[in-house]
Design an enzyme around this catalytic site. Structure first.
Site, short mmCIF file in Angstrom:
data_model
loop_
_atom_site.label_atom_id
_atom_site.label_comp_id
_atom_site.label_asym_id
_atom_site.label_seq_id
_atom_site.Cartn_x
_atom_site.Cartn_y
_atom_site.Cartn_z
N SER A 158 0.84 -1.21 0.00
CA SER A 158 0.00 0.00 0.00
C SER A 158 0.87 1.26 0.00
O SER A 158 0.60 2.23 -0.72
CB SER A 158 -0.89 0.02 1.25
OG SER A 158 -1.82 -1.02 1.20
N ARG A 208 1.51 4.19 -3.04
CA ARG A 208 1.28 5.61 -2.74
C ARG A 208 2.56 6.43 -2.94
O ARG A 208 2.50 7.57 -3.42
CB ARG A 208 0.74 5.75 -1.31
CG ARG A 208 -0.73 5.31 -1.20
CD ARG A 208 -1.13 5.00 0.22
NE ARG A 208 -2.55 4.71 0.37
CZ ARG A 208 -3.14 3.55 0.06
NH1 ARG A 208 -2.43 2.54 -0.43
NH2 ARG A 208 -4.44 3.38 0.24
N GLY A 240 -5.64 -3.48 -8.04
CA GLY A 240 -6.85 -2.75 -7.64
C GLY A 240 -6.49 -1.41 -7.00
O GLY A 240 -7.14 -0.38 -7.27
N SER A 285 -13.50 1.21 2.76
CA SER A 285 -12.46 0.87 1.79
C SER A 285 -11.43 1.97 1.69
O SER A 285 -11.77 3.12 1.42
CB SER A 285 -13.11 0.66 0.42
OG SER A 285 -12.15 0.80 -0.60
N GLN A 319 -9.21 2.15 -0.58
CA GLN A 319 -9.04 2.52 -2.00
C GLN A 319 -10.07 3.58 -2.39
O GLN A 319 -9.74 4.55 -3.07
CB GLN A 319 -9.17 1.28 -2.87
CG GLN A 319 -8.03 0.29 -2.62
CD GLN A 319 -8.14 -0.98 -3.44
OE1 GLN A 319 -9.12 -1.17 -4.18
NE2 GLN A 319 -7.16 -1.85 -3.31
N ASP A 367 -6.96 -8.27 4.26
CA ASP A 367 -6.15 -9.07 3.33
C ASP A 367 -5.63 -10.36 3.97
O ASP A 367 -5.01 -11.18 3.28
CB ASP A 367 -4.96 -8.24 2.83
CG ASP A 367 -5.42 -7.12 1.90
OD1 ASP A 367 -6.52 -7.23 1.32
OD2 ASP A 367 -4.68 -6.13 1.75
N LYS A 393 -12.29 -9.22 -4.00
CA LYS A 393 -10.83 -9.02 -4.07
C LYS A 393 -10.34 -9.62 -5.39
O LYS A 393 -11.11 -9.80 -6.31
CB LYS A 393 -10.16 -9.65 -2.85
CG LYS A 393 -10.55 -8.97 -1.53
CD LYS A 393 -10.05 -7.54 -1.48
CE LYS A 393 -10.48 -6.83 -0.23
NZ LYS A 393 -10.17 -5.39 -0.26
N ARG A 408 -2.45 -13.91 -2.66
CA ARG A 408 -2.67 -14.32 -1.26
C ARG A 408 -3.25 -15.73 -1.16
O ARG A 408 -3.07 -16.42 -0.16
CB ARG A 408 -3.55 -13.30 -0.54
CG ARG A 408 -2.91 -11.89 -0.57
CD ARG A 408 -3.44 -10.99 0.52
NE ARG A 408 -3.28 -9.58 0.18
CZ ARG A 408 -2.13 -8.91 0.27
NH1 ARG A 408 -1.03 -9.51 0.69
NH2 ARG A 408 -2.08 -7.63 -0.05
C1 S3P Z 1 -5.60 -1.34 -0.12
C2 S3P Z 1 -6.86 -1.38 0.41
C3 S3P Z 1 -7.64 -2.62 0.62
C4 S3P Z 1 -6.77 -3.86 0.51
C5 S3P Z 1 -5.81 -3.80 -0.66
C6 S3P Z 1 -4.90 -2.58 -0.51
C7 S3P Z 1 -4.92 -0.04 -0.27
O1 S3P Z 1 -8.66 -2.71 -0.37
O2 S3P Z 1 -7.57 -5.02 0.40
O3 S3P Z 1 -5.02 -4.95 -0.72
O4 S3P Z 1 -3.69 -0.01 -0.47
O5 S3P Z 1 -5.61 0.99 -0.20
P1 S3P Z 1 -10.08 -1.97 -0.16
O6 S3P Z 1 -9.81 -0.56 0.07
O7 S3P Z 1 -10.81 -2.18 -1.45
O8 S3P Z 1 -10.72 -2.67 0.99
#
Ligand code: S3P
Length: 438
Positions: A26, A30, A95, A166, A168, A314, A341, A387
């Site tokens: 993550s 970023r 994602g 979420s 994200q 996760d 996921k 995973r």
């Molecule tokens: C993440 C947020 C999570 C997580 C993903 C990484 C991120 O997803 O499952 O592996 O880096 O913001 P969601 O925000 O869709 O729950």
């Protein structure tokens, strides 16, 4: 035939020693995406060179951002703004990459198309399209999925109450808020990971968290910064559960991100009787980091639901493996997000663990497992979901006989060198090429 790698797993060898794990996924996404927006050069060390994060890096390069690669894990991202891309921005399986980048692209004065693999094209995008459109963005999906077509538009800040917790979605809205007129507020129904808030604040953005609200005021740009990415607790979780389940194990993981929006797995395992000693040693990239000592433990079943679910979202594939070994019943609720996921992780883990002899009752939003189960080695499949492959490998370490996890290369979407890390600790795990084995 395309060669698919597999993990060959023989059980029984204890895991011992000291190791760390690759940089947090993550934070690595970023670092690259926010560094691209900054006013100067952002220097990142211990960056995660994995399938997902490399896709974000290629995307910012396609947007004209200079990237200097000092080594696999050390980068300098030249800031100075984005330029019209010379083609589709391909986020492959990521994602996080596509949803965060969409939040950035809706604020740019040029068009763009964001796309990814077949797997990414199956994942829901209305969760970002809807709030971004409320901000005035011109973003269209294809039946709510990628590819995403984005046109320039003037954005306005909104107050957005997220229907799901979420990170994200939260990040996409906040990033669009950087380019909007007025204040953007996100209200979260649960404690979704807060790396965006921490990193934007460190880069000089006017962003504050008050209870469950995050409030961002655009104040003209991000300042470049230097940082070192801490180890990913989501990767550490596989090593931790392996050590808890294999008798004789005793290991220490160093330099792990201990941000409390990510440590739900530690809280639940501790409650189940895990012998874990967690020691905070400092901060890195604005995140608390520390060491985790893990010793083989007899676990007890647990009830998991509510707030902790998002703090370990996760980790459920590997948590299922722990629950199978624990004594008594484990019930997981409120985890329906697992169905959207990389794969439907509830269905896929249930199906694959069943091949190893497990008995699992899948429910709409979780599962029920009666523990103390003995697994039998078998051939299982990773479904191009990192995973899943890694969790099945740990299941193999606890089974009787040999296990082959077909589709091992996807593990490198978040944990390059997974088999080597386990093997160096003493586990009998190898990554081999399937075509050569036959
Ligand atoms: C993440 C947020 C999570 C997580 C993903 C990484 C991120 O997803 O499952 O592996 O880096 O913001 P969601 O925000 O869709 O729950």
């Amino acid at each position: 035939m395309t060669a698919l790698d597999y993990f060959l797993v023989n059980p029984g060898q204890p895991l011992r020693g000291t190791t760390t794990v690759p940089g947090d996924k993550s934070i690595s996404h970023r670092g690259v995406l926010f560094g691209a927006l900054a006013d100067g050069e952002t220097h990142i060390r211990d960056w995660l060179p994995a399938g997902d994060t490399e896709a974000s890096l290629r995307a910012v390069q396609t947007l004209g951002v200079p990237v200097e690669r000092h080594s696999k894990t050390e980068l300098t991202i030249g800031g100075g703004g984005l330029k019209p891309p010379r083609g589709v921005l391909d986020l492959v399986n990521a994602g996080t990459g596509i949803r965060l980048l969409a939040g950035i692209m809706v604020g740019q004065p040029f068009e763009s198309v964001l796309d990814g693999s077949e797997q990414l094209r199956r994942r829901p995008m209305n969760r970002i399209i809807n709030p971004l459109q409320q901000m005035g963005a011109k973003i269209e999906g294809s039946n709510g999925r990628a590819p995403l077509h984005i046109q320039p538009a003037q954005l306005r800040g909104i107050r957005y109450a997220m229907p799901v917790a979420s990170a994200q979605v939260k990040s996409a809205v906040l990033l669009a808020g950087l380019f909007a007129e007025g204040v953007t507020t996100v209200v979260q129904p649960g404690p979704a990971r807060d790396h965006t808030e921490r990193m934007l604040a460190a880069m000089g953005v006017d962003i504050v968290t008050e209870g469950d609200e995050i409030i961002l005021m655009p104040n003209g740009g991000l300042k470049a910064m230097d940082f070192v990415v801490p180890g990913d607790i989501s990767s550490a979780a596989f090593v931790i559960v392996a050590a808890l389940l294999v008798p004789g194990s005793d290991l220490t993981l160093t330099n792990i991100d201990l941000n409390e929006t990510r440590t739900g797995i530690l809280d639940v395992l501790l409650e189940m009787g895990a012998d874990l000693i967690v020691t905070e040693t400092g901060t890195q990239a604005g995140e608390p980091v520390g060491t985790i000592r893990v010793r083989h433990s007899a676990l007890k079943g647990s009830q998991v639901g509510g707030e902790v679910v998002v703090r370990m979202i996760d980790e459920f594939p590997i948590f299922m493996v722990a629950a199978l070994a624990a004594e008594g019943e484990t019930v997981v609720r409120d985890a329906q997000e697992l169905r959207v996921k990389e794969t439907d992780r509830l269905a896929v883990m249930t199906a694959e663990l069943t091949k190893l002899g497990a008995q699992i009752t899948e429910t709409e939003d979780g599962f029920v497992i009666r523990g103390s189960q003995r697994l039998r080695g078998a051939e299982v499949y990773g479904h191009d979901d990192h995973r899943i492959s890694m969790a099945l490998t740990v299941a193999g370490l606890t089974a009787e006989g040999q296990t082959r996890v077909i589709d091992a290369e996807c593990a490198a979407d978040s944990f390059p060198g997974y088999a080597d890390t386990l093997a160096k600790l003493g586990a009998d795990v190898r990554q081999l090429e399937l075509s050569k084995a036959n």
